[in-house]
Every structure is written in structure tokens, then in C-alpha cells.
Design a protein around this motif. Sequence first.
Motif, PDB file in Angstrom:
ATOM      1  N   SER A  48      -5.978  12.500  -6.028  1.00 29.96           N
ATOM      2  CA  SER A  48      -4.843  12.149  -6.016  1.00 29.96           C
ATOM      3  C   SER A  48      -4.056  12.126  -7.596  1.00 29.96           C
ATOM      4  N   LEU A 317       4.462   6.531  -3.599  1.00 26.90           N
ATOM      5  CA  LEU A 317       3.225   5.708  -2.958  1.00 26.90           C
ATOM      6  C   LEU A 317       3.590   5.348  -1.614  1.00 26.90           C
ATOM      7  N   PHE A 344      -2.495   5.202  -7.840  1.00 25.17           N
ATOM      8  CA  PHE A 344      -2.788   6.407  -7.155  1.00 25.17           C
ATOM      9  C   PHE A 344      -4.280   6.553  -6.729  1.00 25.17           C
ATOM     10  N   ASN A 350      -2.809   3.321  -2.170  1.00 26.22           N
ATOM     11  CA  ASN A 350      -2.451   4.712  -1.838  1.00 26.22           C
ATOM     12  C   ASN A 350      -2.936   5.156  -0.320  1.00 26.22           C
TER      13      ASN A 350
END
Length: 441
Positions: A48, A317, A344, A350
Motif C-alpha cells: 500500500s 483513497l 493508506f 483504504n
Amino acid sequence: MLLEFKMKNYKSFKDECVFSMKVAPKQKGLDYSILSEKIGRNVYKGLSSAVIYGPNASGKTNIIGAMETFKHIVLRGNIRNVEVKDSPNAASSALELIPNNTLNTVEPVDLSIAFTDGGLLFEYAMSLDLGRFLDRDHERKVLKETLRVNNTTLFVREAATLEIGDMTVVEPYLVSAYIQNAKGAAALAESSLHDEELFLANGFKTMFSAKLPSAITQWLDKSFVVIYRSDSMQLVRKFSEPKKRSVFIEKTLNEAAALFGVNSNALGYVLDGEHEEAQLCSIFNRNSKHAAIPVELFESYGTIRFINLFPLVLRTLREGGILVVDEFDASIHPMALMNIITLFHNDELNTHNAQLVFDTHNPIFLNSNLFRRDEIKFVDRDDETHCSTHYSLSDFGTAGAKGVRLSEDYMKNYFVDRYGAIKSIDLAPIIRTLMNDNNKE
């Protein structure tokens, strides 16, 4: 979700550089930051986030620049220069700046990407003959071009020859004319190849599938957000009624700005009634009347950077894109940045496989509680060859003399030069010589 970006003979990277967002094997800890997407029978896992370290002039920005250049080439569909320069990355419009300047012979420039989108795995690669560094008059050629979808090769273009692969895997995306006359379309496509044009954006799009190239360009244009220089980042808003003089104040932006410290005034977009693009201003309420001051005249540079960055973070996001930023942390407090990073890493927030990639000089992010070893990247540059190399902390392994264990102090190890990508700088001799020369005079 970005899985991998490769480049070769791009500026300081003479040899192949593989920037991977794939999960490295045998890595433990911070599993919550792992993204996952199932396509057919395969499950693809990605990181991520990623942070890139290295000294000044090591080549960190060249990785980000290569991503943006690749994006621009694919979107315009050719390897010709463009006069309109809409990016501070000069190499994206003047391609003679790309080849490594230490090479004495012409070597291909290789660029490729692997990503997932809409239930498909895309792998697209190009090999380009751009001549030598600064050779603008060189006759450029697309030497090779390959497109794979869901691990199946759709086409391989090599110079003036074209090989069409198994199209059954993408049959719903094909134009009806191709299905009726596959051999004829392949022959016609090969005869229409142009040295400076990408087959993906031209022949393949018109004769085989408009949907697949559109999916790739849409992802590059909308989801793959690359900020080559953070100091040039400026959020531009357009409104449907530009002729109407108005002030638009966004609640979410102001709530975030208040947490950042902007609470004595509001932030809003002001339309002057003549232009579509609105100007971001500090809005003051004085005697029941609004007074607007352009943000650059009232707010600090760090505040302006945050104001421009936050909407991009929010959009990434919400839509599941990837945000790549050069010097992401410039002029913004580390605590604010660490909070953005944790967004994140948060599985509850997320939910669309959003990713964040940035380079930095701030060692505070060298923390095993914040980043996995495979998320920490390094770029180093050889003092003799002047060429860059790229590697991850996970490449050191966990055993042996050079192994890096989860319990170790990453920051301390970096400053004692266990990982490389750091350079000692001593300006004293230069200053001492200058002072001595002044004293003699």
C-alpha cells in the motif's frame, strides 16, 4: 493497483531498474498494509506504500520522472517531442533527454508497467530507439512493444513485424470486425505500423479493441497520479458556470486545514466570472462581507502544499488510485505526513487498494512500526560510473552478517552506512581554502 514498474537506460539508470510494489517473500509484520486482488484463479498482493531514500543527485527523482514520462508517451501514443510542456519534467516532452549520458553507443530505452484494474492484469512494455543523449535529430523507432492481459500475450510488435497472440482471453473486449476477419486485421495492422507510433494507441485500438487501450489510458490518466516536483503541485478547480462570480468553500478541505492549523479563516475557490479555473484563496468574513486573498499571499508554503496535497490523497483513497510524489514531505510536519501514511495502511479506510509512493530525506520514516522492509526502497549512485542502482531493505534478507531483522533500528543502521544510499558531505575543506585565499589577497 500498481505491481511493478521497470526501466532501463533512463537517465542515471543505465542498467535495468525494477521498482516493485509486489509483496516480497518471507516478510513478517505490518500485514495490515497488504493489498489483495483476485483475478480469475490468481490472487495478486501489493504494497500500500513505499518510501524511497538516497542522497541528493542519486536518482530518486529519476524513478518518478520515468513513471511520468512513460505515462505521457502512452497517453499521446507516439515517441515524438511535443512543444506544449505541461510538466516540469522536461524529459516527458523532449525525449532526447532520456538516454543515459555515459553511453557511447545507441542503446534501447526500455519502459514497462504491470498493474491490475477492473478485474484484469495488464502488462505493457516498450523498447525504444531514442538515439544517444541530446541527439534530437535521431530517427526514433519503437523497437519492441508487448501487451499481456491476465498472463496471456495479446501482441508482440518488433520493429516492422507483428505477432498476434491468443485473443480469446479478452473476447468481450474485441471489436466485431476483428472477430469476423482475424487474419485480415492482423495483416493490415502489420502493414500500417509506424516507427514513431505505439501500436497499442493506434492499430490495436482501431482494428482489435478500443476498450482495452482505453482501460489502460484511463488508468494512467486518472488513477496513476505522478507529481514530478512537489513544489510545482497546484490544485486547479473548474466549475460549470464560469461566468458567474462565486465563492465555493469545501467543508472537507477546511476541516482538514483546521487540523493542520488553519482556523482563523476559511479556504475557498473564487471565480472571477471570466475564467473556468478558480483561484484558491483565504476567505475572511469582515462586517458581513467576504474578503478574498490569494493563498500564496497569506498562507505559508507548507500550508499551501498541504492544501494542494490533501484533495489528491482523498481522491486516491476514494477511487483506489496510486499517488506518486517527489519530496512528499517538503515543508509539511512529519506528524501530519505519518498520519497520511497510516490512512493508506488502514484496512477500514483504504478499501479500494489505494497506494502511496514518495521519496524523502527524512529518516523518521525508517521505522519498522511504520513501514515493512519491502516498502523501504533505496537509490544509490556510483561515484565512478555515475550510474544509479535501486534496491529494497528486504533485499538484505534477515540472516547473516548483512541481514536486517525486524527488531533492529533501521534509522541508526542507515546513518552508519549499513544500507548504502547515504553520502558523507564535508564542506569545510572548500570553505577553508576559500578563506585562506581571501587572507592571502
